[in-house]
Design a protein around this motif. Structure first.
Motif, PDB file in Angstrom:
ATOM      1  N   LEU A  62      87.859  36.798   2.021  1.00 49.77           N
ATOM      2  CA  LEU A  62      87.834  35.633   2.899  1.00 49.77           C
ATOM      3  C   LEU A  62      86.984  34.493   2.352  1.00 49.77           C
ATOM      4  O   LEU A  62      85.887  34.713   1.833  1.00 49.77           O
ATOM      5  N   TYR A  63      87.508  33.295   2.497  1.00 48.17           N
ATOM      6  CA  TYR A  63      86.805  32.060   2.173  1.00 48.17           C
ATOM      7  C   TYR A  63      87.063  31.090   3.330  1.00 48.17           C
ATOM      8  O   TYR A  63      87.944  31.323   4.166  1.00 48.17           O
ATOM      9  N   ALA A  64      86.308  30.017   3.381  1.00 49.38           N
ATOM     10  CA  ALA A  64      86.541  29.005   4.408  1.00 49.38           C
ATOM     11  C   ALA A  64      86.481  27.618   3.781  1.00 49.38           C
ATOM     12  O   ALA A  64      85.858  27.422   2.737  1.00 49.38           O
ATOM     13  N   CYS A  65      87.144  26.677   4.438  1.00 49.64           N
ATOM     14  CA  CYS A  65      87.168  25.301   3.941  1.00 49.64           C
ATOM     15  C   CYS A  65      87.054  24.353   5.135  1.00 49.64           C
ATOM     16  O   CYS A  65      87.802  24.479   6.106  1.00 49.64           O
ATOM     17  N   HIS A  66      86.089  23.433   5.068  1.00 49.04           N
ATOM     18  CA  HIS A  66      85.890  22.454   6.133  1.00 49.04           C
ATOM     19  C   HIS A  66      86.147  21.052   5.581  1.00 49.04           C
ATOM     20  O   HIS A  66      85.642  20.704   4.512  1.00 49.04           O
ATOM     21  N   ILE A  67      86.928  20.272   6.317  1.00 50.11           N
ATOM     22  CA  ILE A  67      87.210  18.893   5.910  1.00 50.11           C
ATOM     23  C   ILE A  67      86.466  17.949   6.851  1.00 50.11           C
ATOM     24  O   ILE A  67      86.716  17.947   8.063  1.00 50.11           O
ATOM     25  N   ASN A  68      85.557  17.158   6.286  1.00 53.03           N
ATOM     26  CA  ASN A  68      84.872  16.136   7.066  1.00 53.03           C
ATOM     27  C   ASN A  68      85.683  14.850   6.926  1.00 53.03           C
ATOM     28  O   ASN A  68      85.710  14.235   5.864  1.00 53.03           O
ATOM     29  N   HIS A  69      86.358  14.447   8.008  1.00 54.25           N
ATOM     30  CA  HIS A  69      87.229  13.273   7.969  1.00 54.25           C
ATOM     31  C   HIS A  69      86.460  11.952   8.103  1.00 54.25           C
ATOM     32  O   HIS A  69      87.048  10.877   7.946  1.00 54.25           O
ATOM     33  N   ASN A  70      85.174  12.048   8.424  1.00 53.62           N
ATOM     34  CA  ASN A  70      84.333  10.848   8.559  1.00 53.62           C
ATOM     35  C   ASN A  70      84.917   9.832   9.544  1.00 53.62           C
ATOM     36  O   ASN A  70      84.857   8.627   9.318  1.00 53.62           O
ATOM     37  N   LEU A  71      85.466  10.333  10.646  1.00 53.30           N
ATOM     38  CA  LEU A  71      86.077   9.453  11.640  1.00 53.30           C
ATOM     39  C   LEU A  71      85.238   9.313  12.907  1.00 53.30           C
ATOM     40  O   LEU A  71      85.455   8.400  13.701  1.00 53.30           O
ATOM     41  N   ILE A  92      80.381  34.245   4.522  1.00 52.38           N
ATOM     42  CA  ILE A  92      81.685  33.842   4.000  1.00 52.38           C
ATOM     43  C   ILE A  92      81.503  32.555   3.203  1.00 52.38           C
ATOM     44  O   ILE A  92      80.951  31.577   3.718  1.00 52.38           O
ATOM     45  N   PRO A  93      81.949  32.504   1.949  1.00 59.22           N
ATOM     46  CA  PRO A  93      81.821  31.282   1.137  1.00 59.22           C
ATOM     47  C   PRO A  93      82.548  30.117   1.793  1.00 59.22           C
ATOM     48  O   PRO A  93      83.686  30.268   2.256  1.00 59.22           O
ATOM     49  N   LEU A  94      81.889  28.951   1.850  1.00 59.11           N
ATOM     50  CA  LEU A  94      82.480  27.768   2.461  1.00 59.11           C
ATOM     51  C   LEU A  94      82.517  26.618   1.469  1.00 59.11           C
ATOM     52  O   LEU A  94      81.542  26.346   0.785  1.00 59.11           O
ATOM     53  N   ARG A  95      83.669  25.950   1.410  1.00 58.17           N
ATOM     54  CA  ARG A  95      83.802  24.740   0.601  1.00 58.17           C
ATOM     55  C   ARG A  95      84.002  23.561   1.553  1.00 58.17           C
ATOM     56  O   ARG A  95      84.858  23.629   2.450  1.00 58.17           O
ATOM     57  N   VAL A  96      83.215  22.503   1.383  1.00 58.29           N
ATOM     58  CA  VAL A  96      83.318  21.319   2.224  1.00 58.29           C
ATOM     59  C   VAL A  96      83.866  20.151   1.411  1.00 58.29           C
ATOM     60  O   VAL A  96      83.402  19.892   0.298  1.00 58.29           O
ATOM     61  N   PHE A  97      84.862  19.464   1.972  1.00 62.11           N
ATOM     62  CA  PHE A  97      85.400  18.254   1.365  1.00 62.11           C
ATOM     63  C   PHE A  97      85.137  17.086   2.306  1.00 62.11           C
ATOM     64  O   PHE A  97      85.346  17.201   3.524  1.00 62.11           O
ATOM     65  N   SER A  98      84.711  15.973   1.766  1.00 63.35           N
ATOM     66  CA  SER A  98      84.526  14.755   2.544  1.00 63.35           C
ATOM     67  C   SER A  98      85.629  13.777   2.140  1.00 63.35           C
ATOM     68  O   SER A  98      85.795  13.485   0.953  1.00 63.35           O
ATOM     69  N   VAL A  99      86.396  13.309   3.115  1.00 66.38           N
ATOM     70  CA  VAL A  99      87.524  12.410   2.807  1.00 66.38           C
ATOM     71  C   VAL A  99      87.387  11.098   3.573  1.00 66.38           C
ATOM     72  O   VAL A  99      86.810  11.044   4.662  1.00 66.38           O
ATOM     73  N   ASP A 100      87.926  10.054   2.991  1.00 63.90           N
ATOM     74  CA  ASP A 100      87.881   8.714   3.584  1.00 63.90           C
ATOM     75  C   ASP A 100      89.252   8.404   4.178  1.00 63.90           C
ATOM     76  O   ASP A 100      90.121   7.837   3.517  1.00 63.90           O
ATOM     77  N   VAL A 101      89.455   8.790   5.432  1.00 62.51           N
ATOM     78  CA  VAL A 101      90.751   8.607   6.082  1.00 62.51           C
ATOM     79  C   VAL A 101      91.070   7.127   6.266  1.00 62.51           C
ATOM     80  O   VAL A 101      92.176   6.677   5.954  1.00 62.51           O
ATOM     81  N   LYS A 102      90.115   6.377   6.758  1.00 64.81           N
ATOM     82  CA  LYS A 102      90.355   4.956   7.010  1.00 64.81           C
ATOM     83  C   LYS A 102      90.675   4.201   5.723  1.00 64.81           C
ATOM     84  O   LYS A 102      91.523   3.321   5.697  1.00 64.81           O
ATOM     85  N   GLY A 103      89.986   4.561   4.630  1.00 66.95           N
ATOM     86  CA  GLY A 103      90.226   3.910   3.354  1.00 66.95           C
ATOM     87  C   GLY A 103      91.581   4.230   2.772  1.00 66.95           C
ATOM     88  O   GLY A 103      92.130   3.455   1.980  1.00 66.95           O
ATOM     89  N   ALA A 104      92.134   5.395   3.155  1.00 68.54           N
ATOM     90  CA  ALA A 104      93.430   5.828   2.615  1.00 68.54           C
ATOM     91  C   ALA A 104      94.605   5.399   3.494  1.00 68.54           C
ATOM     92  O   ALA A 104      95.761   5.599   3.130  1.00 68.54           O
ATOM     93  N   LEU A 105      94.300   4.813   4.650  1.00 73.32           N
ATOM     94  CA  LEU A 105      95.352   4.425   5.592  1.00 73.32           C
ATOM     95  C   LEU A 105      96.273   3.372   4.980  1.00 73.32           C
ATOM     96  O   LEU A 105      95.817   2.395   4.394  1.00 73.32           O
ATOM     97  N   GLN A 106      97.577   3.616   5.106  1.00 76.57           N
ATOM     98  CA  GLN A 106      98.575   2.718   4.542  1.00 76.57           C
ATOM     99  C   GLN A 106      99.511   2.220   5.629  1.00 76.57           C
ATOM    100  O   GLN A 106      99.524   2.729   6.753  1.00 76.57           O
TER     101      GLN A 106
END
Length: 345
Positions: A62-71, A92-106
């Motif tokens: 098992l692994y886990a992944c968290h996405i911080n949408h910064n919204l 449980i190993p966790l990988r966190v990704f930070s994404v820029d949703v507003k910046g990617a909005l098209q």
């Protein structure tokens, strides 16, 4: 599922339901590496904890992944800290990704659509990384449940869907699996209580500014009042419809293969000769190949220029559906803009 799994008769009815979905849709096999998409909400916390409880029986890592949408400002960061703390408590190993949703909005994209796209891109990225470590496949488990499935069917119906939309959320798609697909939100809440689990609450889930929330908070209670077994009924319906949809999908794959001229390029004449149900699915597959979400608007637009024998439409930033000289394809074209000089005086 492989018969080498351990005896599961000692598990609770909820965990048995999870195991039923895993077995019925052949979601996992021994030695698989499973990444759980962990938002920190009740559904994803239940998913991670239930798979943690079943990991020896299923013989998985098992692994886990968290996405911080910064919204949501501090709330987004607080959710991330909760995910980190929860995974630490279960080791449980966790990988966190930070994404820029507003910046990617098209153009022509909603915040929800781009957030989902970025989320799945990061899930896939992490799955590839994990899959390269040692032996065994890498799967991504998301916490979609029976209520989510019913809501999706209703949303698609409201928007005027085709057969595929009435099939709801697929239990398995590529490396993505949904082990909670048979579990209702009420059962998830009972599991949370029985196991004294904490979770975070996204305040936007209670805002009726979003169509899905209107369905969940206003329409669903009325439907459940009329039929308390509504979710089970939807599950039966989508199970039957999915068989028809899968058959048509197989025909589309074959038709697209027959129309292929070269990698990513297809004969527009052969595509135009296809029956409408097969053509629309073939176009959808062409869009997926280039990581373009196959919305009804995009599919219909692409289909129209295929039938016309020529044309070009903008799908999203730098991606175009192009039909020219008997060739149909999705092209990536960098847009160039001239700088306008401002005259002085």
């Amino acid at each position: 599922m492989d018969n080498s799994h351990k005896n599961t008769s000692e598990f609770s009815p909820f965990l048995e339901k999870v195991l039923q979905a895993v077995k019925e849709y052949n979601m996992l096999k021994p030695k698989d590496k499973v990444i759980v998409g962990l938002s920190g909400g009740a559904d994803s916390v239940t998913l991670l904890h239930s798979l943690y409880s079943l990991k020896e029986a299923l013989d998985i890592e098992l692994y886990a992944c968290h996405i911080n949408h910064n919204l949501r400002g501090e709330d987004s960061d607080s959710d991330q800290r909760f995910a980190e703390s929860f995974c630490k408590s279960l080791d449980i190993p966790l990988r966190v990704f930070s994404v820029d949703v507003k910046g990617a909005l098209q153009k022509h994209q909603s915040t929800e659509e781009i957030a989902r796209k970025l989320r799945y891109e990061k899930f896939s990225e992490y799955a590839k990384e994990i899959g390269m470590i040692g032996k065994g496949g890498a799967k991504v488990a998301t916490a979609h449940n029976a209520c989510d499935n019913s809501e999706t069917v209703l949303l698609n119906l409201i928007r005027g869907t085709g057969l595929k939309g009435l099939c709801g959320i697929p239990p398995v798609r590529d490396c993505f699996i949904r082990p909670l697909i048979y579990c209702t939100r009420e059962e998830i809440e009972e599991y949370i209580g029985a196991n004294s689990l904490k979770y975070v609450t996204d305040k936007t889930n209670f805002s009726t500014d979003y169509t899905r929330n209107k369905v969940r908070l206003q329409l669903m209670p009325l439907l459940l009042e009329m039929n308390p077994s509504f979710h089970r009924g939807v599950s039966r319906m989508v199970s039957a419809l999915r068989k028809d949809s899968d058959y048509l999908e197989e025909m589309a794959v074959s038709a697209l293969d027959n129309a292929r001229l070269e990698e990513g390029v297809y004969s527009s004449e052969k595509l135009a000769a296809l029956d409408p149900p097969i053509l629309s699915r073939s176009v959808s597959l062409m869009l997926w190949e280039k990581q373009v979400e196959p919305s009804a608007l995009r599919i219909n637009g692409f289909t129209e220029i295929i039938k016309d024998g020529r044309g070009k439409i903008n799908l999203e930033k730098n991606k175009f559906a192009v039909v020219r000289k008997g060739r149909a394809e999705v092209q990536i074209i960098e847009q160039k803009y001239r700088e306008r000089k401002i005259k002085k005086g």
